[in-house]
Write a protein that holds these residues in place. Structure first.
Motif, mmCIF file in Angstrom:
data_model
loop_
_atom_site.group_PDB
_atom_site.id
_atom_site.type_symbol
_atom_site.label_atom_id
_atom_site.label_comp_id
_atom_site.label_asym_id
_atom_site.label_seq_id
_atom_site.Cartn_x
_atom_site.Cartn_y
_atom_site.Cartn_z
ATOM 1 N N ALA A 224 0.824 -1.278 0.053
ATOM 2 C CA ALA A 224 0.072 -0.092 0.046
ATOM 3 C C ALA A 224 1.000 1.443 0.076
ATOM 4 C CB ALA A 224 -0.863 -0.147 1.188
ATOM 5 N N PHE A 225 1.941 1.278 0.905
ATOM 6 C CA PHE A 225 2.952 2.464 0.687
ATOM 7 C C PHE A 225 3.622 2.552 -0.565
ATOM 8 C CE2 PHE A 225 3.443 1.628 5.502
ATOM 9 C CZ PHE A 225 2.340 2.833 5.905
ATOM 10 N N VAL A 226 4.008 1.584 -1.194
ATOM 11 C CA VAL A 226 4.562 1.409 -2.490
ATOM 12 C C VAL A 226 3.611 2.270 -3.458
ATOM 13 C CG1 VAL A 226 5.605 0.312 -4.179
ATOM 14 C CG2 VAL A 226 6.255 -0.141 -1.961
ATOM 15 N N ALA A 227 2.331 1.634 -3.378
ATOM 16 C CA ALA A 227 1.273 2.068 -4.512
ATOM 17 C C ALA A 227 1.114 3.789 -4.201
ATOM 18 C CB ALA A 227 0.180 1.424 -4.159
ATOM 19 N N VAL A 228 0.901 4.238 -2.844
ATOM 20 C CA VAL A 228 0.808 5.461 -2.735
ATOM 21 C C VAL A 228 1.892 6.562 -3.068
ATOM 22 C CG1 VAL A 228 0.331 7.350 -0.914
ATOM 23 C CG2 VAL A 228 -0.988 5.145 -0.848
ATOM 24 N N PHE A 229 3.290 6.034 -2.637
ATOM 25 C CA PHE A 229 4.283 6.691 -3.016
ATOM 26 C C PHE A 229 4.489 6.463 -4.750
ATOM 27 C CE2 PHE A 229 5.711 5.882 1.478
ATOM 28 C CZ PHE A 229 5.504 7.415 1.764
ATOM 29 N N GLY A 230 4.021 5.636 -5.284
ATOM 30 C CA GLY A 230 4.293 5.572 -6.811
ATOM 31 C C GLY A 230 3.273 6.456 -7.670
ATOM 32 N N GLY A 231 2.365 6.802 -6.905
ATOM 33 C CA GLY A 231 1.421 7.888 -7.590
ATOM 34 C C GLY A 231 -0.125 7.498 -7.385
ATOM 35 N N LEU A 232 -0.537 6.512 -6.783
ATOM 36 C CA LEU A 232 -1.701 6.235 -6.438
ATOM 37 C C LEU A 232 -2.349 7.191 -5.443
ATOM 38 C CD1 LEU A 232 -4.265 4.271 -6.806
ATOM 39 C CD2 LEU A 232 -3.273 3.094 -4.710
#
Length: 80
Positions: free
Chosen positions: A46-54
């Motif tokens: 979830a953190f990777v998705a948010v930091f990736g632009g989600l």
């Protein structure tokens, strides 16, 4: 097709990595915070998705659309 294979591969690799880390932590002679490891493994994607632009509020648009559709459907039902 190619994208789905990539997703399956990444998910499998992440699952294998997490199970390996848990196995190593359990077999360690010193006591490890297993619960903390499990929570961090669950939240990392979830953190990777948010930091990736989600966007953090990615469900808000769908929720607003659903509310708009329901409200217009209710008004049409009330009028008839």
């Amino acid at each position: 097709m190619k994208r789905s294979l990539k997703i399956i591969f990444i998910f499998s690799l992440y699952t294998l990595m997490c199970s390996g880390v848990l196995t190593i932590a359990i077999r360690e002679s010193t006591r490890q915070p297993i619960g903390l490891l499990v929570v961090s493994m669950a939240l990392t994607p979830a953190f990777v998705a948010v930091f990736g632009g989600l966007p953090v509020n990615f469900l808000e648009e769908k929720f607003k659309m659903k509310l708009d559709n329901n409200s217009t459907g209710n008004e049409g039902a009330k009028r008839s």
